[in-house]
Design a protein around this motif. Structure first.
Motif, PDB file in Angstrom:
ATOM      1  N   UNK A  78       0.812  -1.219   0.000  1.00 22.96           N
ATOM      2  CA  UNK A  78       0.000   0.000   0.000  1.00 22.96           C
ATOM      3  C   UNK A  78       0.846   1.270   0.000  1.00 22.96           C
ATOM      4  N   UNK A  79       2.125   1.150   0.340  1.00 24.61           N
ATOM      5  CA  UNK A  79       2.985   2.328   0.340  1.00 24.61           C
ATOM      6  C   UNK A  79       3.275   2.828  -1.074  1.00 24.61           C
ATOM      7  N   UNK A  80       3.001   2.008  -2.081  1.00 26.78           N
ATOM      8  CA  UNK A  80       3.195   2.420  -3.474  1.00 26.78           C
ATOM      9  C   UNK A  80       2.071   3.334  -3.969  1.00 26.78           C
ATOM     10  N   UNK A  81       0.976   3.416  -3.230  1.00 32.27           N
ATOM     11  CA  UNK A  81      -0.198   4.179  -3.677  1.00 32.27           C
ATOM     12  C   UNK A  81       0.097   5.610  -4.113  1.00 32.27           C
ATOM     13  N   UNK A  82       0.883   6.407  -3.346  1.00 32.92           N
ATOM     14  CA  UNK A  82       1.136   7.782  -3.804  1.00 32.92           C
ATOM     15  C   UNK A  82       1.823   7.831  -5.169  1.00 32.92           C
ATOM     16  N   UNK A  83       2.799   6.960  -5.396  1.00 29.26           N
ATOM     17  CA  UNK A  83       3.503   6.956  -6.686  1.00 29.26           C
ATOM     18  C   UNK A  83       2.591   6.473  -7.802  1.00 29.26           C
ATOM     19  N   UNK A  84       1.757   5.487  -7.513  1.00 32.38           N
ATOM     20  CA  UNK A  84       0.833   4.978  -8.526  1.00 32.38           C
ATOM     21  C   UNK A  84      -0.204   6.039  -8.905  1.00 32.38           C
ATOM     22  N   UNK A  85      -0.693   6.799  -7.905  1.00 32.52           N
ATOM     23  CA  UNK A  85      -1.640   7.890  -8.201  1.00 32.52           C
ATOM     24  C   UNK A  85      -0.966   8.979  -9.032  1.00 32.52           C
ATOM     25  N   UNK A  86       0.294   9.288  -8.698  1.00 38.58           N
ATOM     26  CA  UNK A  86       1.055  10.282  -9.451  1.00 38.58           C
ATOM     27  C   UNK A  86       1.168   9.865 -10.914  1.00 38.58           C
ATOM     28  N   UNK A  87       1.559   8.623 -11.162  1.00 37.70           N
ATOM     29  CA  UNK A  87       1.713   8.122 -12.528  1.00 37.70           C
ATOM     30  C   UNK A  87       0.365   8.100 -13.244  1.00 37.70           C
ATOM     31  N   UNK A  88      -0.700   7.703 -12.551  1.00 35.22           N
ATOM     32  CA  UNK A  88      -2.032   7.669 -13.161  1.00 35.22           C
ATOM     33  C   UNK A  88      -2.475   9.068 -13.581  1.00 35.22           C
ATOM     34  N   UNK A  89      -2.190  10.069 -12.754  1.00 38.50           N
ATOM     35  CA  UNK A  89      -2.559  11.446 -13.112  1.00 38.50           C
ATOM     36  C   UNK A  89      -1.747  11.939 -14.307  1.00 38.50           C
ATOM     37  N   UNK A  90      -0.481  11.598 -14.342  1.00 40.40           N
ATOM     38  CA  UNK A  90       0.337  11.977 -15.504  1.00 40.40           C
ATOM     39  C   UNK A  90      -0.195  11.323 -16.769  1.00 40.40           C
ATOM     40  N   UNK A  91      -0.591  10.062 -16.643  1.00 41.72           N
ATOM     41  CA  UNK A  91      -1.125   9.336 -17.788  1.00 41.72           C
ATOM     42  C   UNK A  91      -2.409   9.992 -18.318  1.00 41.72           C
ATOM     43  N   UNK A  92      -3.220  10.526 -17.397  1.00 39.32           N
ATOM     44  CA  UNK A  92      -4.451  11.222 -17.794  1.00 39.32           C
ATOM     45  C   UNK A  92      -4.179  12.643 -18.277  1.00 39.32           C
ATOM     46  N   UNK A  93      -2.953  13.118 -18.103  1.00 38.97           N
ATOM     47  CA  UNK A  93      -2.614  14.472 -18.525  1.00 38.97           C
ATOM     48  C   UNK A  93      -2.830  15.511 -17.445  1.00 38.97           C
ATOM     49  N   UNK A  94      -3.132  15.061 -16.224  1.00 36.15           N
ATOM     50  CA  UNK A  94      -3.303  15.986 -15.102  1.00 36.15           C
ATOM     51  C   UNK A  94      -1.948  16.250 -14.464  1.00 36.15           C
ATOM     52  N   UNK A  95      -1.792  17.437 -13.918  1.00 34.32           N
ATOM     53  CA  UNK A  95      -0.590  17.752 -13.158  1.00 34.32           C
ATOM     54  C   UNK A  95      -0.977  17.667 -11.691  1.00 34.32           C
ATOM     55  N   UNK A  96      -0.409  16.706 -10.972  1.00 37.02           N
ATOM     56  CA  UNK A  96      -0.741  16.578  -9.554  1.00 37.02           C
ATOM     57  C   UNK A  96      -0.498  17.890  -8.811  1.00 37.02           C
ATOM     58  N   UNK A  97      -1.460  18.276  -7.964  1.00 39.58           N
ATOM     59  CA  UNK A  97      -1.437  19.572  -7.285  1.00 39.58           C
ATOM     60  C   UNK A  97      -0.214  19.798  -6.416  1.00 39.58           C
ATOM     61  N   UNK A  98       0.128  18.834  -5.575  1.00 42.45           N
ATOM     62  CA  UNK A  98       1.161  19.097  -4.571  1.00 42.45           C
ATOM     63  C   UNK A  98       2.528  18.586  -4.968  1.00 42.45           C
ATOM     64  N   UNK A  99       2.671  18.035  -6.148  1.00 39.86           N
ATOM     65  CA  UNK A  99       3.968  17.497  -6.545  1.00 39.86           C
ATOM     66  C   UNK A  99       4.609  18.443  -7.540  1.00 39.86           C
ATOM     67  N   UNK A 100       5.707  19.024  -7.134  1.00 45.90           N
ATOM     68  CA  UNK A 100       6.449  19.925  -8.005  1.00 45.90           C
ATOM     69  C   UNK A 100       7.875  19.442  -8.092  1.00 45.90           C
TER      70      UNK A 100
END
Length: 124
Positions: A78-100
């Motif tokens: 379950x610790x992989x969840x943040x990275x998996x969500x980050x990659x999923x948002x990139x795949x959708x073309x979204x820029x994750x809000x808090x990741x710079x």
């Protein structure tokens, strides 16, 4: 857009940027094991394996527990969840809000990852 904690994502990607740590995670994906057993396939000292395990543990990717005199290591999926969500948002073309990543260059971001494309492909 999902709010993703930048520090968690950075720690995970830093931890998996190293081929030895990726190999450790792949080994643990099957089942937990003791440190001595985990270190066996690698041509490195016990302290070196311990340092790799510490990086993985700081990123939350593995957990240690005592089993008699030895330490049992297990993957924390379950610790992989943040990275998996980050990659999923990139795949959708979204820029994750808090990741710079502007101006960031964390420890371990350099030579561990350079030139490992072939190794990474083998692991996939």
């Amino acid at each position: 857009m999902v709010n993703i904690k930048a520090e968690a994502v950075n720690d995970i990607f830093q931890a998996i940027a190293n081929k030895t740590r990726r190999s450790i995670l792949l080994r643990l994906a099957d089942s937990p094991c003791v440190v001595a057993e985990l270190a066996r396939p690698f041509e490195m000292s016990a302290p070196a394996i311990s340092r790799h395990l510490s990086v993985l543990q700081r990123a939350g990717l593995v957990a240690r527990s005592r089993s008699g005199k030895s330490q049992q290591i297990r993957i924390v999926r379950e610790s992989l969840d943040p990275a998996l969500r980050f990659v999923a948002e990139l795949e959708r073309g979204d820029v994750p809000e808090s990741v710079s990543t502007a101006g960031e260059r964390g420890a371990g971001a350099g030579p561990d990852f350079v030139g490992e494309d072939d190794e990474w492909t083998k692991l996939l």
